[in-house]
Scaffold this active site. Structure first.
Site, PDB file in Angstrom:
ATOM      1  N   CYS A  32       0.842  -1.214   0.000  1.00 65.89           N
ATOM      2  CA  CYS A  32       0.000   0.000   0.000  1.00 65.89           C
ATOM      3  C   CYS A  32       0.872   1.258   0.000  1.00 65.89           C
ATOM      4  CB  CYS A  32      -0.898   0.007   1.231  1.00 65.89           C
ATOM      5  SG  CYS A  32      -1.746   1.582   1.447  1.00 65.89           S
ATOM      6  N   LYS A  59     -10.714  -8.384   6.063  1.00 67.08           N
ATOM      7  CA  LYS A  59     -10.262  -7.593   7.215  1.00 67.08           C
ATOM      8  C   LYS A  59     -10.750  -8.198   8.521  1.00 67.08           C
ATOM      9  CE  LYS A  59     -10.648  -3.389   4.494  1.00 67.08           C
ATOM     10  NZ  LYS A  59     -11.481  -2.240   4.183  1.00 67.08           N
ATOM     11  N   VAL A  72      -5.676   1.131   5.687  1.00 65.51           N
ATOM     12  CA  VAL A  72      -4.333   1.355   6.229  1.00 65.51           C
ATOM     13  C   VAL A  72      -3.775   2.607   5.562  1.00 65.51           C
ATOM     14  CG1 VAL A  72      -3.865  -1.047   6.787  1.00 65.51           C
ATOM     15  CG2 VAL A  72      -3.299  -0.221   4.494  1.00 65.51           C
ATOM     16  N   GLU A  86      -4.886   8.239   8.448  1.00 62.05           N
ATOM     17  CA  GLU A  86      -4.630   9.064   7.252  1.00 62.05           C
ATOM     18  C   GLU A  86      -3.125   9.300   7.028  1.00 62.05           C
ATOM     19  OE1 GLU A  86      -6.532  10.078   4.708  1.00 62.05           O
ATOM     20  OE2 GLU A  86      -8.219   8.990   5.560  1.00 62.05           O
ATOM     21  N   SER A  87      -2.721   8.934   5.812  1.00 61.98           N
ATOM     22  CA  SER A  87      -1.298   8.926   5.466  1.00 61.98           C
ATOM     23  C   SER A  87      -0.657  10.310   5.365  1.00 61.98           C
ATOM     24  CB  SER A  87      -1.099   8.191   4.145  1.00 61.98           C
ATOM     25  OG  SER A  87      -1.684   8.922   3.086  1.00 61.98           O
TER      26      SER A  87
HETATM   27  N1  GSH Z   1      -6.981   8.395   2.547  1.00 60.91           N
HETATM   28  C1  GSH Z   1      -6.307   7.229   3.015  1.00 60.91           C
HETATM   29  C2  GSH Z   1      -4.883   7.580   3.422  1.00 60.91           C
HETATM   30  O1  GSH Z   1      -4.252   8.362   2.708  1.00 60.91           O
HETATM   31  O2  GSH Z   1      -4.404   7.084   4.464  1.00 60.91           O
HETATM   32  C3  GSH Z   1      -6.308   6.179   1.928  1.00 60.91           C
HETATM   33  C4  GSH Z   1      -5.585   4.929   2.319  1.00 60.91           C
HETATM   34  C5  GSH Z   1      -5.918   3.778   1.369  1.00 60.91           C
HETATM   35  O3  GSH Z   1      -6.507   3.996   0.306  1.00 60.91           O
HETATM   36  N2  GSH Z   1      -5.535   2.570   1.759  1.00 60.91           N
HETATM   37  C6  GSH Z   1      -5.910   1.412   0.982  1.00 60.91           C
HETATM   38  C7  GSH Z   1      -6.904   0.605   1.816  1.00 60.91           C
HETATM   39  O4  GSH Z   1      -6.777   0.515   3.012  1.00 60.91           O
HETATM   40  C8  GSH Z   1      -4.763   0.488   0.657  1.00 60.91           C
HETATM   41  S1  GSH Z   1      -3.503   1.271  -0.298  1.00 60.91           S
HETATM   42  N3  GSH Z   1      -7.860  -0.012   1.134  1.00 60.91           N
HETATM   43  C9  GSH Z   1      -8.835  -0.861   1.752  1.00 60.91           C
HETATM   44  C10 GSH Z   1     -10.200  -0.273   1.704  1.00 60.91           C
HETATM   45  O5  GSH Z   1     -10.349   0.873   1.281  1.00 60.91           O
HETATM   46  O6  GSH Z   1     -11.120  -0.952   2.105  1.00 60.91           O
END
Ligand code: GSH
Length: 251
Positions: A32, A59, A72, A86-87
């Site tokens: 990710c 999950k 994540v 949030e990243s």
């Molecule tokens: N806005 C979030 C951030 O920037 O932390 C997006 C994070 C994101 O898109 N993570 C993805 C995820 O957890 C993996 S790269 N996907 C699973 C889902 O959305 O259910």
């Protein structure tokens, strides 16, 4: 980053015990790009951290108590009493907790410029990459979607004034946080023959500043320690394209 290559926890797996008092835990998924931002920041700042990987297709129920979106990354510390999601938020929080290794500028104007620049670069690159990835099985559609990646790269090239997006002689917040997105496109160059960017000297002579930048960030040991190898990255993409589970690829 203890556990960066641990197997992903899935539905039915028990929640791990709360982190010990001085440990920072990052819930992640090995491929990710968002989670990689938090890992890079923790690595560069030398924060003792442990990584728990989550299977995003199955999950564990308890994960929603850590992150209401079930995404994540999530940062957990203070023995489980503090959770930050949030990243783009986690890195700033880590800078506030550990100001001695601050990466964001202290000056409010410079700081906000960094945050806005990250948004500007991400706004183009993230959806462009997503469109390409979703079109991966359809060569015609794929060609068309490439255009938006190339457009994003052109803008990224024009916005890079010095060696780094930080505007200083060393990498900063924007450099570390946007790198995972470029690395995902780099992985694609190994996969797709019609992809018009080279794997060597990526993204190529059409983007001289960006190519220097990519090489410089990739060579930083703390960044490498928080990233997956090209072999695993490319391999995981191949599994994804075949519709196979890829979270534990290479383990
Ligand atoms: N806005 C979030 C951030 O920037 O932390 C997006 C994070 C994101 O898109 N993570 C993805 C995820 O957890 C993996 S790269 N996907 C699973 C889902 O959305 O259910």
């Amino acid at each position: 980053l203890e556990g960066i290559n641990s197997k992903a926890l899935k539905t039915g797996d028990l929640p791990p015990p709360s982190p010990s008092p001085n440990t920072f835990r990052i819930y992640s998924m090995r491929f990710c790009p968002a989670a990689q931002r938090a890992l890079i920041y923790a690595s560069v700042k030398k924060i003792p951290s442990e990584v728990i990987n989550i299977n995003l297709q199955q999950k564990p129920d308890w994960y929603f108590t850590k992150n209401y979106k079930g995404q994540v990354p999530t940062l957990e510390h203070a023995e489980g009493k503090k959770l930050v999601i949030e990243s783009a938020v986690i890195p700033e929080y880590l800078d506030d907790i550990f100001p001695e290794t601050k990466i964001l500028p202290s000056d409010p104007y410079e700081k906000v410029q960094q945050k806005l620049l990250l948004e500007r670069l991400s706004d183009q690159l993230t959806p462009a990459f997503g469109r390409v990835f979703r079109a991966i099985k359809n060569p015609e559609e794929l060609k068309e979607k490439f255009e938006s990646i190339l457009k994003a790269f052109e803008e990224a090239e024009s916005l890079l004034e010095g060696a780094f997006y930080s505007g200083t002689s060393s990498p900063g917040f924007v450099d570390y946080l946007i790198y995972p997105s470029f690395q995902r496109v780099y992985w694609l160059t190994f996969l797709l023959e019609i992809f018009p960017l080279p794997s060597d000297n990526f993204p190529g002579p059409g983007y001289p500043k960006l190519s220097q930048w990519f090489k410089a960030i990739t060579a930083i040991p703390e960044v490498a320690a928080a990233s997956q190898s090209t072999e695993n990255g490319v391999g995981s993409c191949k599994e994804y394209m075949k519709g196979l589970p890829y979270f534990d690829y290479g383990l």
